[in-house]
Design a protein around this motif. Structure first.
Motif, PDB file in Angstrom:
ATOM      1  N   SER A  18       0.839  -1.212   0.000  1.00 31.95           N
ATOM      2  CA  SER A  18       0.000   0.000   0.000  1.00 31.95           C
ATOM      3  C   SER A  18       0.867   1.252   0.000  1.00 31.95           C
ATOM      4  N   THR A  19       1.946   1.213   0.766  1.00 36.74           N
ATOM      5  CA  THR A  19       2.840   2.370   0.841  1.00 36.74           C
ATOM      6  C   THR A  19       3.468   2.635  -0.532  1.00 36.74           C
ATOM      7  N   ASN A 181      12.826   2.590  -1.061  1.00 38.18           N
ATOM      8  CA  ASN A 181      12.364   2.984   0.267  1.00 38.18           C
ATOM      9  C   ASN A 181      11.264   4.018  -0.007  1.00 38.18           C
ATOM     10  N   SER A 182      10.002   3.614   0.190  1.00 37.94           N
ATOM     11  CA  SER A 182       8.874   4.424  -0.281  1.00 37.94           C
ATOM     12  C   SER A 182       8.575   5.635   0.596  1.00 37.94           C
TER      13      SER A 182
HETATM   14  N1  GTP Z   1      10.339   3.353   6.253  1.00 42.92           N
HETATM   15  C1  GTP Z   1       9.567   2.626   5.466  1.00 42.92           C
HETATM   16  N2  GTP Z   1       8.477   2.021   5.975  1.00 42.92           N
HETATM   17  C2  GTP Z   1       7.684   1.310   5.123  1.00 42.92           C
HETATM   18  C3  GTP Z   1       7.992   1.192   3.736  1.00 42.92           C
HETATM   19  N3  GTP Z   1       7.041   0.428   3.164  1.00 42.92           N
HETATM   20  C4  GTP Z   1       6.186   0.094   4.139  1.00 42.92           C
HETATM   21  N4  GTP Z   1       6.552   0.616   5.319  1.00 42.92           N
HETATM   22  C5  GTP Z   1       5.865   0.442   6.610  1.00 42.92           C
HETATM   23  O1  GTP Z   1       5.573  -0.945   6.771  1.00 42.92           O
HETATM   24  C6  GTP Z   1       4.260  -1.144   7.259  1.00 42.92           C
HETATM   25  C7  GTP Z   1       3.462  -1.986   6.290  1.00 42.92           C
HETATM   26  O2  GTP Z   1       3.285  -1.249   5.093  1.00 42.92           O
HETATM   27  P1  GTP Z   1       2.002  -1.429   4.173  1.00 42.92           P
HETATM   28  O3  GTP Z   1       2.206  -0.542   2.992  1.00 42.92           O
HETATM   29  O4  GTP Z   1       0.754  -1.276   4.938  1.00 42.92           O
HETATM   30  O5  GTP Z   1       2.189  -2.948   3.756  1.00 42.92           O
HETATM   31  P2  GTP Z   1       1.169  -3.862   2.937  1.00 42.92           P
HETATM   32  O6  GTP Z   1       1.991  -4.813   2.154  1.00 42.92           O
HETATM   33  O7  GTP Z   1       0.218  -3.011   2.173  1.00 42.92           O
HETATM   34  O8  GTP Z   1       0.423  -4.587   4.120  1.00 42.92           O
HETATM   35  P3  GTP Z   1      -0.948  -5.426   4.082  1.00 42.92           P
HETATM   36  O9  GTP Z   1      -1.911  -4.660   3.207  1.00 42.92           O
HETATM   37  O10 GTP Z   1      -1.371  -5.476   5.491  1.00 42.92           O
HETATM   38  O11 GTP Z   1      -0.590  -6.747   3.531  1.00 42.92           O
HETATM   39  C8  GTP Z   1       3.675   0.247   7.487  1.00 42.92           C
HETATM   40  O12 GTP Z   1       3.862   0.595   8.828  1.00 42.92           O
HETATM   41  C9  GTP Z   1       4.506   1.142   6.582  1.00 42.92           C
HETATM   42  O13 GTP Z   1       4.603   2.457   7.050  1.00 42.92           O
HETATM   43  C10 GTP Z   1       9.162   1.847   3.238  1.00 42.92           C
HETATM   44  O14 GTP Z   1       9.528   1.781   2.061  1.00 42.92           O
HETATM   45  N5  GTP Z   1       9.919   2.537   4.146  1.00 42.92           N
END
Ligand code: GTP
Ligand code: MG
Length: 274
Positions: A18-19, A181-182
């Protein structure tokens, strides 16, 4: 009628899908529904609606909408081969997506056997694959490097690597892999901080690899990402062979809004090639 297109994002839970989607689109996209209901084969979708950008100013009307559906397939780590084949293949075949973005984070569990089936399905159906090591500082350097090695060896089975530029490895017109790193990263224990990295390079890699209608759909998807358009303006005009005075003229007309100036020029350039 709205033009429609699809993008598929897959990967395990919590890897940063999602990020990454928000970072690519340059805006926060709301979750709209759980379109497939059971826990293991659940798919979420994000809908991005925007005005259709045309290469021809005269046909640019607010009634002309572009609707992009981003399919988010979470929890893929628990999927069986049958799940992958049934659900991913179905969506790949039905929606003919612009591209498939696979996310794995160095700190999480990557299912390379599943990834192999996904890549195979995409390559057979001519769907562009972007394999992304997301949240790259979450986990040690070693596991990040291992993940990239795994991406490389999987992709090389289908296409030899053709270019390695700005931390993006390209595999012809079929695929790429990179690390991102998003959002800013902070490690409180080590007192380390890292800024956003790799997003513009990933977007440039996909943009310069897609062709025709898929490229037009992709430009609409990332149209709001101001950082991308302004950082990559020179590289983009070079790829599409757009003369600098034409860009300057368009920038003046659009009050220096680079996306608004550049996207119609890119669309014009690819339409004349068709
Ligand atoms: N610093 C940093 N944190 C990240 C990055 N990508 C994700 N996060 C953190 O990791 C956690 C999970 O990120 P999400 O984007 O919700 O991951 P997801 O794959 O969509 O998760 P689900 O939908 O629950 O499967 C969150 O707290 C984000 O803020 C990144 O590139 N850098
Ligand atoms: Mg998510």
């Amino acid at each position: 009628m709205a033009k429609e297109s699809n993008i598929v994002v897959c990967g395990s839970a919590r890897v940063g899908k999602s990020t990454l989607i928000n970072a690519l689109c340059g805006r926060e996209l709301a979750k709209t529904s759980n379109s497939l209901s059971s826990k293991t084969d659940r798919m979420e979708k994000y809908i991005l609606n925007r005005d259709y950008i045309s290469s021809n100013e005269a046909s640019n009307s607010n009634e002309n909408q572009y609707s992009i559906t981003i399919w988010d397939t979470p929890g893929i780590e628990s999927w069986t081969k049958e799940h992958v084949q049934e659900h991913i293949s179905k969506i790949m075949m039905k929606s003919n997506p612009v591209c498939m973005i696979y996310c794995a984070s160095p700190g999480s569990f990557a299912r390379l056997d599943q990834l192999e089936w996904i890549i195979e399905t995409c390559i057979k159906s001519n769907i562009y694959c972007a394999l992304v090591c997301t949240n790259k500082y979450n986990g040690g350097r070693q596991s990040r490097e291992q993940l990239l090695k795994d991406f490389h060896s999987l992709l090389s089975q289908y296409q030899p690597m053709t270019k390695d530029e700005n931390n993006v490895k390209y595999y012809g017109d079929a695929a790429l892999c990179t690390t991102v790193n998003s959002i800013p990263f902070e490690d409180e224990d080590l007192g380390a901080q890292k800024g956003v990295e790799g997003i513009n390079e990933l977007l440039f890699g996909i943009t310069s690899s897609l062709k025709g209608d898929k490229l037009i759909a992709w430009c609409h998807t990332i149209a709001d990402n101001k950082s991308f358009w302004s950082t990559m303006v020179n590289q983009l005009t070079e790829v599409y062979k757009i003369a600098r005075p034409i860009v300057e003229e368009a920038l003046q007309k659009h009050g220096n809004d680079i996306a608004k100036a550049l996207i119609p020029l890119i669309i014009g350039a690819i339409l004349t090639k068709k």
